[in-house]
Design an enzyme around this catalytic site. Structure first.
Site, mmCIF file in Angstrom:
data_model
loop_
_atom_site.group_PDB
_atom_site.id
_atom_site.type_symbol
_atom_site.label_atom_id
_atom_site.label_comp_id
_atom_site.label_asym_id
_atom_site.label_seq_id
_atom_site.Cartn_x
_atom_site.Cartn_y
_atom_site.Cartn_z
ATOM 1 N N LYS A 53 38.716 38.853 32.913
ATOM 2 C CA LYS A 53 37.953 39.051 34.157
ATOM 3 C C LYS A 53 38.351 40.376 34.803
ATOM 4 O O LYS A 53 37.498 41.153 35.240
ATOM 5 C CB LYS A 53 38.215 37.876 35.119
ATOM 6 C CG LYS A 53 37.605 36.572 34.621
ATOM 7 C CD LYS A 53 38.090 35.363 35.403
ATOM 8 C CE LYS A 53 37.613 34.073 34.737
ATOM 9 N NZ LYS A 53 38.084 32.850 35.392
ATOM 10 N N GLN A 97 42.072 30.552 39.883
ATOM 11 C CA GLN A 97 42.001 30.198 38.465
ATOM 12 C C GLN A 97 42.495 28.768 38.252
ATOM 13 O O GLN A 97 43.585 28.398 38.698
ATOM 14 C CB GLN A 97 42.848 31.193 37.642
ATOM 15 C CG GLN A 97 42.776 30.993 36.143
ATOM 16 C CD GLN A 97 41.371 31.247 35.573
ATOM 17 O OE1 GLN A 97 40.675 32.161 35.991
ATOM 18 N NE2 GLN A 97 40.961 30.418 34.617
ATOM 19 N N ASP A 123 33.031 31.854 42.262
ATOM 20 C CA ASP A 123 33.005 30.830 41.208
ATOM 21 C C ASP A 123 31.906 29.795 41.479
ATOM 22 O O ASP A 123 31.561 29.008 40.592
ATOM 23 C CB ASP A 123 34.355 30.110 41.125
ATOM 24 C CG ASP A 123 35.151 30.529 39.892
ATOM 25 O OD1 ASP A 123 34.558 31.146 38.978
ATOM 26 O OD2 ASP A 123 36.361 30.248 39.854
#
Ligand code: NDP
Length: 295
Positions: A53, A97, A123
């Site tokens: 990412k 995460q 997200d």
């Protein structure tokens, strides 16, 4: 029949080049989109995902920051980091995460995800953004399902009027995937571990999305000839090799299009994230008036 292989790496590159223009327009206004990742603990797979990412963000000229925390971190410390990022104007998108370290339970994880400002929730896991998706309002869409929609579009099959079967009902993949297909006018069936006769359900599908987490579970005999098969799974087989939820080689003999693992949904998930970060910055800069779904 030999299916078309939907090359996620190549399509992700295409998405990146589309984003480059938008990033240029932001840059002309003095805005650099910023992504912050909160990485707690030492899960090796998470470290790799975060690297990917970060690399994609830097490749696109975005500002990328990773907040690294030890495995023994207290939830209150993670919360304080999220609060600081929520207040930081250089950061347009925040992601926590997953999985968080074992010491942080499901309730605490939920609370931490909900602490992220919904307008920075790249997200798309915050209930506000999930609610927007259900209500058909613009909002951040989870990156994996949004990447899958682009893969389906690239297959040339319009979901409108088709029968789509989604295997898996998680909040991060299966449910948002089903809602996106529904929004695209597909007739959607959601299957899960309690679904009887899964092969029969899948056989009725023009579009199959497998998001289960079981190595090569979806067999060629389950596939309607010509169907589009999107394989979200990331598993290790008995020999330790990375594979999806679909028996790709055999399925490719029946399907019209299929995604490989690796090189299918994975790169598109990262592309979806980049798109969300750029959109977050555009929205703050007033370029787009409202929350946007990923195209
Ligand atoms: P979850 O474990 O949260 O969900 C799995 C789903 O599969 C559940 O809904 C479960 O049903 C269902 N399921 C389990 N066994 C069966 C079965 N035998 N038959 C039918 N359904 C079954 O996983 P995620 O949604 O988070 O992820 C799914 C897969 O996708 C994993 O392999 C993950 O690694 C991968 N993934 C890949 C990403 C990428 O970028 N490529 C991103 C995110 C995930 P029930 O609800 O009844 O338990």
């Amino acid at each position: 029949m030999s299916a078309r292989i939907l090359d996620g790496k190549a399509i992700a590159k295409q998405v990146e080049s589309e984003l480059a223009q938008r990033i240029g327009a932001l840059s002309a206004r003095g805005v650099t989109p910023g992504l912050a990742v909160v990485l707690a603990g030492d899960d090796p797979a998470s470290a790799i995902y975060v690297k990917h990412k970060e690399r994609a963000a830097l490749r696109l000229g975005l500002h990328a920051r990773t907040v690294t925390l030890p495995a023994q971190v207290e939830p209150s410390t993670v919360a304080a980091e999220i609060d600081a990022l929520n207040a930081d104007d250089a950061i347009h998108g925040i992601l926590v995460q997953l999985p968080l370290p074992a010491g942080i339970g499901p309730e605490e994880t939920r609370a931490l995800l909900q602490r992220v400002d919904p307008d920075k929730d790249v997200d798309g896991f915050h209930p506000v953004n999930l609610g927007r998706l259900v209500a058909g309002e613009p909002g951040f869409v989870a990156c994996t399902p949004s990447g899958c929609m682009r893969l389906i579009a690239e297959s040339g099959v319009d979901p409108a009027g088709r029968h789509a079967v989604v295997i898996g009902r998680s909040v991060i993949v299966g449910k948002p995937m089903a809602l996106l297909l529904l929004a695209a006018d597909a007739t959607v069936t959601i299957c899960h571990s309690r679904t009887p006769d899964l092969p029969a359900q899948v056989r009725a599908a023009d579009i199959v999305v497998a998001a289960v987490g079981r190595a090569r579970m979806v067999q060629a005999s389950w596939i309607k000839p010509g169907a589009v098969v999107i394989d979200v799974g990331m598993n290790r087989d008995a020999d330790g090799r990375l594979c999806g939820d679909v028996d790709t080689r055999a399925v490719a003999e029946v399907a019209g299009a299929v995604t490989p693992v690796p090189g299918g949904v994975g790169p598109m998930t990262i592309a979806g994230l980049m798109q969300n970060v750029v959109w977050a910055a555009e929205r703050r800069a007033g370029i787009v008036p409202n929350a946007a779904t990923v195209e």
